[in-house]
Scaffold this motif. Sequence first.
Motif, PDB file in Angstrom:
ATOM      1  N   VAL A 260      17.289  63.678  49.382  1.00 33.47           N
ATOM      2  CA  VAL A 260      16.277  62.878  50.064  1.00 33.47           C
ATOM      3  C   VAL A 260      15.504  62.069  49.031  1.00 33.47           C
ATOM      4  O   VAL A 260      15.164  62.570  47.954  1.00 33.47           O
ATOM      5  CB  VAL A 260      15.322  63.785  50.869  1.00 33.47           C
ATOM      6  CG1 VAL A 260      14.204  62.964  51.509  1.00 33.47           C
ATOM      7  CG2 VAL A 260      16.100  64.540  51.940  1.00 33.47           C
ATOM      8  N   GLY A 261      15.210  60.810  49.379  1.00 36.48           N
ATOM      9  CA  GLY A 261      14.565  59.921  48.405  1.00 36.48           C
ATOM     10  C   GLY A 261      13.362  59.188  48.934  1.00 36.48           C
ATOM     11  O   GLY A 261      13.274  57.976  48.793  1.00 36.48           O
ATOM     12  N   GLY A 262      12.442  59.867  49.582  1.00 34.96           N
ATOM     13  CA  GLY A 262      11.240  59.216  50.083  1.00 34.96           C
ATOM     14  C   GLY A 262      11.440  58.630  51.466  1.00 34.96           C
ATOM     15  O   GLY A 262      12.259  59.114  52.250  1.00 34.96           O
ATOM     16  N   SER A 263      10.696  57.562  51.766  1.00 31.69           N
ATOM     17  CA  SER A 263      10.786  56.965  53.097  1.00 31.69           C
ATOM     18  C   SER A 263      10.596  55.456  53.012  1.00 31.69           C
ATOM     19  O   SER A 263      10.024  54.934  52.044  1.00 31.69           O
ATOM     20  CB  SER A 263       9.735  57.571  54.027  1.00 31.69           C
ATOM     21  OG  SER A 263       8.424  57.268  53.567  1.00 31.69           O
ATOM     22  N   VAL A 264      11.084  54.771  54.045  1.00 29.71           N
ATOM     23  CA  VAL A 264      10.933  53.323  54.198  1.00 29.71           C
ATOM     24  C   VAL A 264      10.428  53.063  55.608  1.00 29.71           C
ATOM     25  O   VAL A 264      11.099  53.409  56.584  1.00 29.71           O
ATOM     26  CB  VAL A 264      12.268  52.587  53.966  1.00 29.71           C
ATOM     27  CG1 VAL A 264      12.101  51.098  54.250  1.00 29.71           C
ATOM     28  CG2 VAL A 264      12.773  52.811  52.550  1.00 29.71           C
ATOM     29  N   ARG A 265       9.234  52.494  55.726  1.00 29.61           N
ATOM     30  CA  ARG A 265       8.624  52.204  57.031  1.00 29.61           C
ATOM     31  C   ARG A 265       8.614  53.451  57.930  1.00 29.61           C
ATOM     32  O   ARG A 265       8.911  53.375  59.118  1.00 29.61           O
ATOM     33  CB  ARG A 265       9.352  51.056  57.732  1.00 29.61           C
ATOM     34  CG  ARG A 265       9.353  49.746  56.963  1.00 29.61           C
ATOM     35  CD  ARG A 265       9.899  48.621  57.830  1.00 29.61           C
ATOM     36  NE  ARG A 265       9.986  47.387  57.050  1.00 29.61           N
ATOM     37  CZ  ARG A 265      11.106  46.959  56.484  1.00 29.61           C
ATOM     38  NH1 ARG A 265      12.208  47.659  56.607  1.00 29.61           N
ATOM     39  NH2 ARG A 265      11.122  45.835  55.811  1.00 29.61           N
ATOM     40  N   GLY A 266       8.331  54.594  57.333  1.00 39.43           N
ATOM     41  CA  GLY A 266       8.244  55.841  58.090  1.00 39.43           C
ATOM     42  C   GLY A 266       9.552  56.551  58.310  1.00 39.43           C
ATOM     43  O   GLY A 266       9.569  57.662  58.853  1.00 39.43           O
ATOM     44  N   ALA A 267      10.665  55.963  57.896  1.00 39.40           N
ATOM     45  CA  ALA A 267      11.981  56.591  58.056  1.00 39.40           C
ATOM     46  C   ALA A 267      12.397  57.242  56.743  1.00 39.40           C
ATOM     47  O   ALA A 267      12.392  56.595  55.680  1.00 39.40           O
ATOM     48  CB  ALA A 267      13.025  55.565  58.480  1.00 39.40           C
ATOM     49  N   VAL A 268      12.750  58.514  56.801  1.00 39.40           N
ATOM     50  CA  VAL A 268      13.207  59.234  55.616  1.00 39.40           C
ATOM     51  C   VAL A 268      14.558  58.683  55.175  1.00 39.40           C
ATOM     52  O   VAL A 268      15.442  58.430  56.012  1.00 39.40           O
ATOM     53  CB  VAL A 268      13.322  60.743  55.907  1.00 39.40           C
ATOM     54  CG1 VAL A 268      13.958  61.481  54.735  1.00 39.40           C
ATOM     55  CG2 VAL A 268      11.944  61.321  56.212  1.00 39.40           C
ATOM     56  N   VAL A 269      14.752  58.475  53.883  1.00 39.65           N
ATOM     57  CA  VAL A 269      16.031  57.982  53.364  1.00 39.65           C
ATOM     58  C   VAL A 269      16.760  59.138  52.686  1.00 39.65           C
ATOM     59  O   VAL A 269      16.143  59.978  52.027  1.00 39.65           O
ATOM     60  CB  VAL A 269      15.849  56.801  52.392  1.00 39.65           C
ATOM     61  CG1 VAL A 269      15.150  55.649  53.085  1.00 39.65           C
ATOM     62  CG2 VAL A 269      15.073  57.211  51.147  1.00 39.65           C
ATOM     63  N   ALA A 270      18.081  59.181  52.861  1.00 39.22           N
ATOM     64  CA  ALA A 270      18.844  60.293  52.311  1.00 39.22           C
ATOM     65  C   ALA A 270      20.264  59.861  51.985  1.00 39.22           C
ATOM     66  O   ALA A 270      20.874  59.049  52.702  1.00 39.22           O
ATOM     67  CB  ALA A 270      18.870  61.462  53.294  1.00 39.22           C
ATOM     68  N   LEU A 271      20.793  60.414  50.912  1.00 42.92           N
ATOM     69  CA  LEU A 271      22.196  60.296  50.531  1.00 42.92           C
ATOM     70  C   LEU A 271      22.868  61.609  50.897  1.00 42.92           C
ATOM     71  O   LEU A 271      22.403  62.681  50.492  1.00 42.92           O
ATOM     72  CB  LEU A 271      22.327  60.030  49.030  1.00 42.92           C
ATOM     73  CG  LEU A 271      23.743  60.041  48.444  1.00 42.92           C
ATOM     74  CD1 LEU A 271      24.584  58.907  49.004  1.00 42.92           C
ATOM     75  CD2 LEU A 271      23.686  59.978  46.913  1.00 42.92           C
ATOM     76  N   VAL A 272      23.960  61.552  51.661  1.00 40.54           N
ATOM     77  CA  VAL A 272      24.578  62.763  52.188  1.00 40.54           C
ATOM     78  C   VAL A 272      26.083  62.744  51.926  1.00 40.54           C
ATOM     79  O   VAL A 272      26.733  61.711  52.113  1.00 40.54           O
ATOM     80  CB  VAL A 272      24.336  62.897  53.713  1.00 40.54           C
ATOM     81  CG1 VAL A 272      24.903  64.214  54.241  1.00 40.54           C
ATOM     82  CG2 VAL A 272      22.850  62.811  54.023  1.00 40.54           C
ATOM     83  N   ARG A 273      26.597  63.879  51.492  1.00 37.06           N
ATOM     84  CA  ARG A 273      28.045  64.034  51.413  1.00 37.06           C
ATOM     85  C   ARG A 273      28.654  64.056  52.812  1.00 37.06           C
ATOM     86  O   ARG A 273      28.042  64.563  53.755  1.00 37.06           O
ATOM     87  CB  ARG A 273      28.404  65.338  50.702  1.00 37.06           C
ATOM     88  CG  ARG A 273      28.197  65.348  49.208  1.00 37.06           C
ATOM     89  CD  ARG A 273      28.623  66.683  48.650  1.00 37.06           C
ATOM     90  NE  ARG A 273      28.408  66.781  47.214  1.00 37.06           N
ATOM     91  CZ  ARG A 273      28.570  67.909  46.514  1.00 37.06           C
ATOM     92  NH1 ARG A 273      28.920  69.027  47.152  1.00 37.06           N
ATOM     93  NH2 ARG A 273      28.370  67.912  45.212  1.00 37.06           N
ATOM     94  N   SER A 274      29.872  63.561  52.927  1.00 35.92           N
ATOM     95  CA  SER A 274      30.540  63.499  54.229  1.00 35.92           C
ATOM     96  C   SER A 274      30.624  64.866  54.900  1.00 35.92           C
ATOM     97  O   SER A 274      30.363  65.002  56.101  1.00 35.92           O
ATOM     98  CB  SER A 274      31.947  62.912  54.063  1.00 35.92           C
ATOM     99  OG  SER A 274      32.617  62.830  55.285  1.00 35.92           O
TER     100      SER A 274
END
Length: 310
Positions: A260-274
């Motif tokens: 997880v890498g913080g948020s953008v306009r209230g939406a959490v951003v995340a990098l996820v393995r398939s």
Amino acid sequence: MAESPLSDSPYEVLGVPADADAAALRLAYRRALRTAHPDTGGDPVRFHAVQRAWLLVGTPEARAAFDRGLRGPTSAPTREAWAPAAPRRPRDSRPLARSYGHPGGLTRELYLARMREWVGRGVEVPDPYDPELVRRAPRDIRHILADALTEEATARALSTLGIAYTVWHDVATDAAGPGLPPKLDHLVLGPTGLFAIQSEDWGGPVAMKRGELVGEALGGERPFRALAARAKAIGRAARVKPTALVIVVPDEYAAEPLEVGGSVRGAVVALVRSSRLASAVREGLPGSAHLGGTEVMEVRSRLQAVVRFA
């Protein structure tokens, strides 16, 4: 090495041309093994790739089979690995998520068009998924095919979420990325939130840094910025706000299953393995808002009224 159109061939891993003689191949293998060995400060991923490459072309028999495109425990993928898969009936009777759209469809259309363009006008292409032809294609064309495969894999994972979830694939949007069609790969709605998801395969590792992805394979792209623009366009039309922005990559290209890498306009951003995606959506992302039953129904109605497919 993964069966991806962007994966290096065994010859590229070992740093020799495809027509290198046996002596040159063996010398390159020994050098690569020595520099990649973890005991001497090398990269374990690179070390595994070198070993795998040698299994593919290290003996005359294995090399001949690889060069002919034959399939075996250690051989190159056949065209079936990259061609569109035939529909399969579910193995059990558990309810699947409600799904709309054609995952990977527009990306495959773009791949076929670019492949015909590259081969040349008037030249017949009997099999655009022939491994030898794909390996010779420019990287940007192979990237398009790799993305289509990743989109289809993501769709299969999302279908297992269950009836509480609704999934839209290939959602049209006026916000496009560089060289990519104007669409959002996947939009997922359920009790754990509204997820805007992009499936990507850049052929190399990526990592999260200050809310954006970094990595040599990105070539200057800013994937989360592009994803946020796509999600904003759809959210504005439906008068809803995504709770999560997720980029999915093949397992070998993310150091952690979920980052997880913080948020953008209230939406959490995340990098996820398939392989982690379905459970990440079911559980919800840390810090991401969940939705009540009435709210899910209202958001679904708004999305159904505005979603168009690319």
